[in-house]
Design an enzyme around this catalytic site. Structure first.
Site, short mmCIF file in Angstrom:
data_model
loop_
_atom_site.label_atom_id
_atom_site.label_comp_id
_atom_site.label_asym_id
_atom_site.label_seq_id
_atom_site.Cartn_x
_atom_site.Cartn_y
_atom_site.Cartn_z
N ARG A 8 0.87 -1.18 0.00
CA ARG A 8 0.00 0.00 0.00
C ARG A 8 0.90 1.23 0.00
O ARG A 8 1.93 1.26 0.67
CB ARG A 8 -0.90 0.01 1.24
CG ARG A 8 -1.84 1.20 1.27
CD ARG A 8 -2.66 1.24 2.55
NE ARG A 8 -3.48 2.43 2.59
CZ ARG A 8 -4.17 2.83 3.64
NH1 ARG A 8 -4.11 2.12 4.78
NH2 ARG A 8 -4.89 3.93 3.59
N HIS A 9 0.52 2.24 -0.78
CA HIS A 9 1.33 3.46 -0.85
C HIS A 9 1.64 4.02 0.53
O HIS A 9 0.88 3.83 1.49
CB HIS A 9 0.62 4.52 -1.69
CG HIS A 9 -0.69 4.97 -1.10
ND1 HIS A 9 -0.78 5.89 -0.08
CD2 HIS A 9 -1.96 4.61 -1.38
CE1 HIS A 9 -2.03 6.09 0.24
NE2 HIS A 9 -2.78 5.32 -0.53
N THR A 21 -9.88 10.19 0.53
CA THR A 21 -9.10 10.53 -0.65
C THR A 21 -9.67 9.93 -1.93
O THR A 21 -9.95 10.63 -2.89
CB THR A 21 -7.64 10.06 -0.48
OG1 THR A 21 -7.13 10.54 0.76
CG2 THR A 21 -6.77 10.60 -1.60
N GLY A 22 -9.86 8.60 -1.96
CA GLY A 22 -10.42 7.97 -3.15
C GLY A 22 -9.57 8.20 -4.38
O GLY A 22 -8.36 7.98 -4.38
N ARG A 60 0.37 8.86 -5.65
CA ARG A 60 0.88 8.38 -4.37
C ARG A 60 1.33 6.92 -4.45
O ARG A 60 2.31 6.54 -3.80
CB ARG A 60 -0.17 8.57 -3.27
CG ARG A 60 -1.52 7.90 -3.50
CD ARG A 60 -2.52 8.41 -2.46
NE ARG A 60 -3.83 7.77 -2.51
CZ ARG A 60 -4.84 8.15 -3.27
NH1 ARG A 60 -4.67 9.17 -4.13
NH2 ARG A 60 -6.01 7.54 -3.21
N GLU A 87 -7.59 3.42 -5.94
CA GLU A 87 -8.32 3.32 -4.68
C GLU A 87 -9.83 3.25 -4.96
O GLU A 87 -10.29 3.65 -6.03
CB GLU A 87 -8.00 4.55 -3.81
CG GLU A 87 -8.73 4.63 -2.47
CD GLU A 87 -8.48 3.44 -1.57
OE1 GLU A 87 -9.03 2.36 -1.88
OE2 GLU A 87 -7.76 3.58 -0.57
N TYR A 90 -14.67 7.20 -3.34
CA TYR A 90 -15.50 7.51 -2.17
C TYR A 90 -16.62 8.51 -2.46
O TYR A 90 -17.24 9.04 -1.54
CB TYR A 90 -14.62 8.03 -1.03
CG TYR A 90 -14.01 6.93 -0.21
CD1 TYR A 90 -14.75 6.22 0.71
CD2 TYR A 90 -12.67 6.59 -0.36
CE1 TYR A 90 -14.19 5.20 1.47
CE2 TYR A 90 -12.10 5.57 0.39
CZ TYR A 90 -12.86 4.89 1.30
OH TYR A 90 -12.30 3.88 2.05
N ARG A 115 -16.18 0.79 5.12
CA ARG A 115 -15.75 -0.60 5.14
C ARG A 115 -16.82 -1.62 4.77
O ARG A 115 -16.52 -2.81 4.72
CB ARG A 115 -15.19 -0.94 6.52
CG ARG A 115 -13.88 -0.23 6.82
CD ARG A 115 -12.81 -0.62 5.81
NE ARG A 115 -11.54 0.00 6.08
CZ ARG A 115 -10.62 -0.49 6.90
NH1 ARG A 115 -10.86 -1.60 7.56
NH2 ARG A 115 -9.49 0.14 7.08
N GLY A 183 -5.26 0.99 -0.20
CA GLY A 183 -5.87 0.19 0.86
C GLY A 183 -7.00 -0.69 0.38
O GLY A 183 -7.04 -1.89 0.65
N ASN A 184 -7.93 -0.11 -0.39
CA ASN A 184 -9.11 -0.88 -0.78
C ASN A 184 -8.91 -1.73 -2.02
O ASN A 184 -9.49 -2.81 -2.13
CB ASN A 184 -10.31 0.05 -0.95
CG ASN A 184 -10.89 0.45 0.39
OD1 ASN A 184 -11.41 -0.36 1.13
ND2 ASN A 184 -10.78 1.74 0.71
#
Length: 250
Positions: A8-9, A21-22, A60, A87, A90, A115, A183-184
């Site tokens: 993950r960055h 952030t998305g 990133r 990502e 969002y 989540r 992350g996602n």
């Protein structure tokens, strides 16, 4: 036996400010640069090297990968970038503070937005300048495929075809692969690899900048997986991710 490395960055400027952030293109923070350097150093110490790398379309993740490859002396290897590793989008939450949003709407609702497997946040209107249809890097992608918002289920739906068509294919060709993403998008991949339930994936926290190694059998089924680095630091980093959506202490 194959090995796959996921990263993950490193912490971004918006991670530091605890903002959603998305798909917003945000640079690494100073800490994030250090995390990426440390990840590369650990990989070098452990004797890792790579033939090909995969990343998203966001700076990133790209910068994290570049830093790691520089640490390894492997800046020359092929890098493939895809929006499918971006990502999770969002929606209208992008740019909002996670803790303040939890105060306003309640931790439970924000946890669902962050989540849950199949509940997306409020979507962006296509007229909103933040919508990816207005970003030239996605000009060759059909508008119908560009999200206004996403739940994790949506992220899985775009990540796994890329895994099958590109990443898994490279591994089966004998290439040593590293994936630097988010992350996602990484949670989507981990869910698929480990056959995790929708409930269990909600509890998974992937820390920034720490290499996650998967050992895979000939059918690319996981034999085991583990993070590289100090166990206490890894645990603390995972707890930090878990706490991002909690209300501000007064």
């Amino acid at each position: 036996m194959y090995k796959l490395v996921l990263v993950r960055h490193g912490e971004s400027e918006w991670n530091k400010e605890n903002l959603f952030t998305g798909w917003t293109d945000v640079k690494l923070s100073e800490k994030g640069v250090s995390e990426a350097c440390e990840g590369g150093r650990i990989l070098k110490e452990e004797g890792y090297s790579f033939d090909i790398a995969f990343s998203s379309m966001l700076v990133r993740a790209n910068d994290t990968l570049n830093i790691i490859l520089c640490e390894l002396g492997q800046s020359y290897i092929d890098v493939e970038k895809s929006w499918r590793l971006n990502e999770r989008h969002y929606g209208a939450l992008q740019g909002l503070n996670k803790a303040e949003t939890a105060e306003k709407y309640g931790e439970d609702k924000v946890l669902i937005w962050r989540r849950s497997y199949n509940v997306p946040p409020m979507p962006l209107d296509e007229s909103d300048k933040r919508h990816p249809i207005h970003d030239s890097r996605y000009k060759n992608i059909p508008k119908s495929e560009l999200p206004s918002t996403e739940c994790l289920k949506d992220t899985v739906a775009r990540v796994i075809p890329y895994w099958t068509d590109k990443i898994a294919k490279a591994i089966l060709e004998g290439k040593r692969v590293i994936v630097a993403a988010h992350g996602n998008s990484l949670r989507a991949l981990v869910k698929y690899l480990d056959n995790m339930s929708e409930e269990d994936i909600l509890k998974l926290n992937i820390p920034t900048g720490i290499p996650l190694v998967y050992e895979l059998d000939k059918n690319l089924k996981p034999v085991k997986h583990y993070y590289l680095g100090d166990e206490d630091k890894i645990k603390a980093a995972m707890e930090s991710v878990a706490n991002q959506g909690k209300k501000i202490d007064r």
